[in-house]
Motif scaffolding. Structure first.
Motif, mmCIF file in Angstrom:
data_model
loop_
_atom_site.group_PDB
_atom_site.id
_atom_site.type_symbol
_atom_site.label_atom_id
_atom_site.label_comp_id
_atom_site.label_asym_id
_atom_site.label_seq_id
_atom_site.Cartn_x
_atom_site.Cartn_y
_atom_site.Cartn_z
ATOM 1 N N ILE A 113 -10.411 -43.855 -30.630
ATOM 2 C CA ILE A 113 -10.765 -42.783 -31.553
ATOM 3 C C ILE A 113 -9.923 -42.865 -32.818
ATOM 4 C CG2 ILE A 113 -10.906 -40.280 -31.827
ATOM 5 C CD1 ILE A 113 -11.341 -40.082 -28.815
ATOM 6 N N ILE A 114 -8.615 -43.068 -32.657
ATOM 7 C CA ILE A 114 -7.745 -43.211 -33.828
ATOM 8 C C ILE A 114 -8.117 -44.465 -34.618
ATOM 9 C CG2 ILE A 114 -5.357 -43.490 -34.583
ATOM 10 C CD1 ILE A 114 -4.480 -41.932 -32.128
ATOM 11 N N ALA A 115 -8.477 -45.537 -33.908
ATOM 12 C CA ALA A 115 -8.841 -46.789 -34.571
ATOM 13 C C ALA A 115 -10.085 -46.619 -35.432
ATOM 14 C CB ALA A 115 -9.064 -47.882 -33.535
ATOM 15 N N ARG A 116 -11.092 -45.882 -34.944
ATOM 16 C CA ARG A 116 -12.301 -45.679 -35.749
ATOM 17 C C ARG A 116 -12.018 -44.788 -36.953
ATOM 18 N NH1 ARG A 116 -14.217 -49.825 -35.470
ATOM 19 N NH2 ARG A 116 -15.958 -49.038 -36.716
ATOM 20 N N ALA A 117 -11.137 -43.817 -36.782
ATOM 21 C CA ALA A 117 -10.771 -42.961 -37.913
ATOM 22 C C ALA A 117 -10.104 -43.776 -39.012
ATOM 23 C CB ALA A 117 -9.848 -41.840 -37.439
ATOM 24 N N GLU A 118 -9.211 -44.686 -38.620
ATOM 25 C CA GLU A 118 -8.476 -45.493 -39.595
ATOM 26 C C GLU A 118 -9.334 -46.619 -40.161
ATOM 27 O OE1 GLU A 118 -5.331 -47.265 -41.851
ATOM 28 O OE2 GLU A 118 -5.767 -45.246 -41.133
ATOM 29 N N ALA A 119 -10.071 -47.314 -39.298
ATOM 30 C CA ALA A 119 -10.782 -48.521 -39.724
ATOM 31 C C ALA A 119 -12.101 -48.219 -40.420
ATOM 32 C CB ALA A 119 -11.036 -49.432 -38.522
ATOM 33 N N PHE A 120 -12.751 -47.118 -40.080
ATOM 34 C CA PHE A 120 -14.088 -46.883 -40.628
ATOM 35 C C PHE A 120 -14.208 -45.540 -41.352
ATOM 36 C CE2 PHE A 120 -18.567 -46.047 -40.857
ATOM 37 C CZ PHE A 120 -19.142 -47.295 -41.001
ATOM 38 N N ALA A 121 -13.921 -44.438 -40.645
ATOM 39 C CA ALA A 121 -14.195 -43.119 -41.221
ATOM 40 C C ALA A 121 -13.398 -42.852 -42.489
ATOM 41 C CB ALA A 121 -13.903 -42.036 -40.181
ATOM 42 N N SER A 122 -12.173 -43.351 -42.550
ATOM 43 C CA SER A 122 -11.339 -43.100 -43.730
ATOM 44 C C SER A 122 -11.780 -43.902 -44.945
ATOM 45 C CB SER A 122 -9.883 -43.441 -43.413
ATOM 46 O OG SER A 122 -9.738 -44.818 -43.122
ATOM 47 N N ASN A 124 -15.392 -44.696 -45.463
ATOM 48 C CA ASN A 124 -16.837 -44.613 -45.645
ATOM 49 C C ASN A 124 -17.299 -43.167 -45.779
ATOM 50 O OD1 ASN A 124 -18.114 -47.515 -45.095
ATOM 51 N ND2 ASN A 124 -16.386 -47.253 -43.701
ATOM 52 N N GLU A 125 -18.541 -43.019 -46.240
ATOM 53 C CA GLU A 125 -19.136 -41.701 -46.395
ATOM 54 C C GLU A 125 -19.362 -41.052 -45.032
ATOM 55 O OE1 GLU A 125 -19.642 -40.178 -49.199
ATOM 56 O OE2 GLU A 125 -19.045 -41.832 -50.510
ATOM 57 N N ILE A 126 -19.695 -39.764 -45.060
ATOM 58 C CA ILE A 126 -19.740 -38.987 -43.827
ATOM 59 C C ILE A 126 -20.881 -39.412 -42.899
ATOM 60 C CG2 ILE A 126 -21.084 -37.143 -44.922
ATOM 61 C CD1 ILE A 126 -19.481 -35.194 -43.105
ATOM 62 N N ILE A 127 -22.066 -39.713 -43.443
ATOM 63 C CA ILE A 127 -23.197 -40.072 -42.577
ATOM 64 C C ILE A 127 -22.949 -41.391 -41.844
ATOM 65 C CG2 ILE A 127 -25.659 -40.594 -42.489
ATOM 66 C CD1 ILE A 127 -24.978 -37.655 -42.936
ATOM 67 N N PRO A 128 -22.564 -42.473 -42.556
ATOM 68 C CA PRO A 128 -22.239 -43.702 -41.814
ATOM 69 C C PRO A 128 -21.100 -43.504 -40.819
ATOM 70 C CG PRO A 128 -22.474 -44.162 -44.149
ATOM 71 C CD PRO A 128 -22.497 -42.677 -44.011
ATOM 72 N N SER A 129 -20.136 -42.663 -41.144
ATOM 73 C CA SER A 129 -19.012 -42.424 -40.240
ATOM 74 C C SER A 129 -19.467 -41.709 -38.978
ATOM 75 C CB SER A 129 -17.929 -41.605 -40.946
ATOM 76 O OG SER A 129 -17.409 -42.293 -42.059
ATOM 77 N N ILE A 130 -20.381 -40.750 -39.128
ATOM 78 C CA ILE A 130 -20.924 -40.062 -37.958
ATOM 79 C C ILE A 130 -21.729 -41.026 -37.095
ATOM 80 C CG2 ILE A 130 -22.605 -38.311 -37.242
ATOM 81 C CD1 ILE A 130 -21.655 -36.590 -39.565
ATOM 82 N N VAL A 131 -22.525 -41.869 -37.736
ATOM 83 C CA VAL A 131 -23.302 -42.859 -36.979
ATOM 84 C C VAL A 131 -22.365 -43.818 -36.246
ATOM 85 C CG1 VAL A 131 -24.943 -44.771 -37.172
ATOM 86 C CG2 VAL A 131 -25.278 -42.703 -38.529
ATOM 87 N N ASP A 132 -21.299 -44.259 -36.926
ATOM 88 C CA ASP A 132 -20.326 -45.147 -36.295
ATOM 89 C C ASP A 132 -19.668 -44.468 -35.095
ATOM 90 O OD1 ASP A 132 -18.377 -47.601 -36.495
ATOM 91 O OD2 ASP A 132 -17.083 -45.840 -36.416
ATOM 92 N N GLY A 133 -19.262 -43.211 -35.261
ATOM 93 C CA GLY A 133 -18.652 -42.487 -34.148
ATOM 94 C C GLY A 133 -19.603 -42.337 -32.978
ATOM 95 N N PHE A 134 -20.864 -42.025 -33.283
ATOM 96 C CA PHE A 134 -21.851 -41.860 -32.210
ATOM 97 C C PHE A 134 -22.084 -43.163 -31.462
ATOM 98 C CE2 PHE A 134 -26.217 -41.967 -30.612
ATOM 99 C CZ PHE A 134 -26.221 -40.825 -29.807
ATOM 100 N N MET A 135 -22.252 -44.260 -32.188
ATOM 101 C CA MET A 135 -22.559 -45.532 -31.530
ATOM 102 C C MET A 135 -21.348 -46.067 -30.766
ATOM 103 S SD MET A 135 -25.639 -45.522 -32.265
ATOM 104 C CE MET A 135 -25.894 -46.852 -31.096
#
Length: 242
Positions: A113-122, A124-135
């Motif tokens: 979870i921390i890795a996705r926050a650092e590597a992707f969500a921080s 990218n925009e909110i929609i791609p970040s939500i899709v990344d978190g979901f997948m």
């Protein structure tokens, strides 16, 4: 937004960069609670919801959080989300909450979870970040259910035997008797060593599939290259000696 490759995000979350199979993150809860499919499903759903909300929150606030405090901020966001999930599960899925115990609060320390926050969500925009978190969460959930189901079938001869702790008494009919009721069971499968063996077999199967797919891709590229070279010779005209 236009340059976001959603197909790649989906493929990474489910297969190419699966948190449990490839990154080997979150192994403590993965190995600890997957002695049956229902436990894996419950923890997988809790992790998925946490990833979904955390990625969206981090992406939404990324412009206002300085890099010096980003990691503590991620932990605070994840901890708040996990607390909400923990309280909701205790209220509405109390029996399952008792079974999973400490492993629900420990989602806070899940490196995936921390890795996705650092590597992707921080980044990218909110929609791609939500899709990344979901997948990513869905890929982790599927792995938990598959490993839990495999251990339950081999260890007890049943599947979804404890569905009632998640879906209520009405779900008792979901239990599938895979082997005869006289099946003595295989204790190693539902003990901690069985989790390591089961995960190792799943990773080995994934590697075999990846190797075969890569071999097919290489052969296809070689065929396309040979066909293109042959076509260029035909279109290119007469040899220099003529």
């Amino acid at each position: 937004m236009s340059d976001v490759n959603y197909k790649q995000i989906i493929a990474d979350g489910l297969w190419n960069n699966n948190a449990g199979l490839v990154q080997l993150l979150g192994l403590c809860p993965l190995l600890a609670v997957t002695n049956n499919a229902v436990n894996g499903l419950g923890l997988g759903l809790a992790t998925l919801v946490t990833l979904l909300i955390s990625n969206g929150s981090v992406s939404f606030s990324r412009h206002w959080v300085s890099r010096e405090i980003r990691i503590p901020f991620y932990v605070m966001v994840i901890a708040a989300n996990v607390t909400v999930v923990d309280l909701l599960m205790n209220a509405y899925l109390h029996n399952l909450h008792n079974v999973l115990g400490i492993f629900i609060p420990l989602i806070v320390t899940n490196c995936a979870i921390i890795a996705r926050a650092e590597a992707f969500a921080s980044k990218n925009e909110i929609i791609p970040s939500i899709v990344d978190g979901f997948m990513m969460g869905l890929g982790f959930l599927v792995l938990l259910v598959v490993l839990g189901g495999m251990r339950e079938v081999i260890g007890s001869g049943t599947l979804f035997a404890n569905a009632s702790v998640m879906f209520g008494d009405a779900a008792q009919g979901l239990t599938m008797q895979v082997f005869d009721k006289d099946y003595p069971g295989f204790l190693l499968a539902i003990l901690p060593p069985g989790a390591f063996l089961g995960l190792g077999l799943i990773i080995a199967l994934k590697n075999i599939i990846d190797d075969r797919l890569e071999t097919k891709r290489i052969a296809k590229r070689q065929q396309e290259k040979a066909a293109a070279e042959a076509a260029s010779k035909v279109i290119g005209g007469v040899p220099a000696s003529e």
